[in-house]
Design an enzyme around this catalytic site. Structure first.
Site, mmCIF file in Angstrom:
data_model
loop_
_atom_site.group_PDB
_atom_site.id
_atom_site.type_symbol
_atom_site.label_atom_id
_atom_site.label_comp_id
_atom_site.label_asym_id
_atom_site.label_seq_id
_atom_site.Cartn_x
_atom_site.Cartn_y
_atom_site.Cartn_z
ATOM 1 C CB ALA A 135 -0.931 -0.011 1.206
ATOM 2 C CB THR A 137 -1.029 4.762 -4.785
ATOM 3 O OG1 THR A 137 0.043 4.316 -5.613
ATOM 4 C CG2 THR A 137 -1.727 5.926 -5.466
ATOM 5 C CG PHE A 167 -5.268 3.875 -7.692
ATOM 6 C CD1 PHE A 167 -6.624 3.875 -7.992
ATOM 7 C CD2 PHE A 167 -4.583 5.070 -7.812
ATOM 8 C CE1 PHE A 167 -7.287 5.031 -8.393
ATOM 9 C CE2 PHE A 167 -5.215 6.235 -8.217
ATOM 10 C CZ PHE A 167 -6.577 6.219 -8.506
ATOM 11 C CD GLU A 255 6.528 -1.879 -8.583
ATOM 12 O OE1 GLU A 255 5.356 -1.499 -8.771
ATOM 13 O OE2 GLU A 255 7.190 -1.566 -7.573
ATOM 14 N NE ARG A 256 9.822 2.642 -11.599
ATOM 15 C CZ ARG A 256 10.281 3.679 -10.914
ATOM 16 N NH1 ARG A 256 11.591 3.949 -10.907
ATOM 17 N NH2 ARG A 256 9.456 4.441 -10.219
ATOM 18 C CD GLN A 292 2.561 -1.286 -50.808
ATOM 19 O OE1 GLN A 292 2.095 -0.171 -51.008
ATOM 20 N NE2 GLN A 292 3.534 -1.812 -51.543
ATOM 21 N N GLY A 352 -10.948 -4.346 -37.744
ATOM 22 C CA GLY A 352 -12.194 -3.742 -38.192
ATOM 23 C C GLY A 352 -13.223 -3.694 -37.076
ATOM 24 C CD GLU A 380 3.778 11.023 -18.417
ATOM 25 O OE1 GLU A 380 3.213 10.981 -19.538
ATOM 26 O OE2 GLU A 380 3.561 10.184 -17.523
#
Length: 392
Positions: A135, A137, A167, A255-256, A292, A352, A380
């Site tokens: 926990a 965030t 989250f 983690e990343r 194409q 489609g 970011e």
């Protein structure tokens, strides 16, 4: 026709695979084909993976592959962690919970836990009887982790925790939560006041909020957690007081890498689904793969997917060798997840109108991948890290 391709042949060998890794992957893949694939659409509709699936994973030795045999694990390496994440992700992003538990949260206990904490919790983590969450965030704090507001104030032999988290992956199922909180709210700089404390489900004052209604990853339970005068013994401190921020940062490289792997697996699956579709779907008297525009678009996608795979595999090898590759991992996390999100729109377009139908897997991939550039540190923030390490 339902587009259900899941386990199409990938590159069968990784540069870090041994015979043991191949056996682990093949065994896990067969298990998931039997125990997850037939039920996954129902889990998505239920918006929850059942606890029974966690128990089956544990019974078959797939959870927490790096935990040592002393605590009931198999004592595997990071490559086994990547296999678990890849194979779960190949079924669907909504199966991220067991991988997060095994490969991101339990390593905190392995690295920083006391012997008593390891004996108490790790066997249950391996068996699936204990589901973990971390926990970090909060409603007002995402990337700025040093300025979390949740506090843990010492009162004798206890910490009293107050605050709210959001989250939180595995929040609903969680039996044990690693809570990032401020044990010294006045610390300067602020990150020196962050500590990690273990909180068990059922502790008085600890409640789980609503299960969050997300755009994608529906089967993955994500929730709010509320702490109202939650008293836990000081023995629940994970590691040392005031070192929580450092501990969290120490695991972010891993983690990343795993976040990048998730994006890579999704990209590979989307490419396979789309190649299969354009070879079968006809328009103007021939398969649309013969046009194409389709060929050029898929040539571009295939190239990006291959670049991502080559990059991430090289980083896994370097991570296992103990190298500090924060810059390169930040590059991989932003580029691969961004690439996967970008090609999801192209792959849906090539399907489609059928691409917009829920019974086609590409529709689920399209909504599931949207969060990848956000979690595990926004893309970011990844660029901020890269720029800083470039000396800017």
């Amino acid at each position: 026709m339902t587009n259900t391709a899941v386990f199409q042949p990938q590159s069968t060998q990784r540069p870090y695979f041994t015979e043991e890794h191949v056996m682990f992957r093949d065994s896990l893949r067969k298990f998931l084909e039997k125990e997850a694939v037939p039920y996954f659409e129902q889990w998505e509709a239920d918006k929850l993976v059942p606890r029974s699936f966690w128990i089956k994973l544990g019974e078959n030795g797939f959870l927490c592959p790096t935990v040592s045999e002393e605590y009931g694990g198999v004592g595997g390496d990071f490559a086994m962690s990547t296999i678990l994440s890849e194979e779960l992700g190949r079924v669907g992003a909504g199966l991220a919970g067991p991988g997060t538990h095994s490969n991101i949260i339990v390593p905190y206990l392995e690295t920083y836990g006391t012997e008593e904490q390891k004996q108490k919790y790790l066997p249950g983590c391996v068996s699936g009887d204990i589901v973990t969450a971390v926990a970090m965030t909060e409603p007002g704090t995402g990337s700025d982790l040093a300025n979390i507001k949740t506090t843990a104030i010492k009162d004798g032999d206890y910490y009293v925790i107050n605050g709210q988290k959001t989250f939180i992956t595995n929040g609903i199922h969680s039996d044990l939560v690693v809570v990032a909180c401020k044990t010294d709210p006045k610390a300067n700089p602020p990150h020196k006041g962050v500590s990690l404390i273990l909180v068990e489900a059922g502790t008085l004052g600890f409640s789980k909020g609503k299960k969050l209604n997300k755009v994608g990853m529906h089967a993955q339970d994500t929730s709010e957690l509320i702490f109202e005068d939650v008293r836990v013994p000081v023995s629940n401190l994970l590691g040392e007081e005031g070192q929580g921020f450092k501990y969290l940062m120490s695991k972010l490289q891993q983690e990343r890498i795993l976040a990048a792997i998730g994006g890579q697996v999704a990209a590979e699956d989307m490419l396979e689904l789309t190649l299969q579709y354009v070879k079968e779907r006809e328009a103007f008297g021939k398969p649309i793969g013969k046009f194409q525009n389709t060929q050029f678009k898929l040539a571009e996608i295939a190239t990006q997917v291959q670049l991502g795979r080559t990059f991430i595999d090289s980083l896994i090898v370097r991570h296992q060798n103990g190298e500090n590759i924060v810059t390169e991992v930040s590059m991989a996390k932003w580029w691969i997840t961004d690439m996967a999100r970008r090609i999801s729109a192209d792959c849906m377009q090539l399907h489609g109108g059928y691409g917009y139908m829920e019974e086609y897997k590409i529709a689920r991939r399209y909504r599931d991948i949207a969060v990848s550039p956000i979690f595990a540190g926004t893309n970011e923030i990844m660029k901020v890290i890269i720029a800083k390490n470039l000396g800017l």
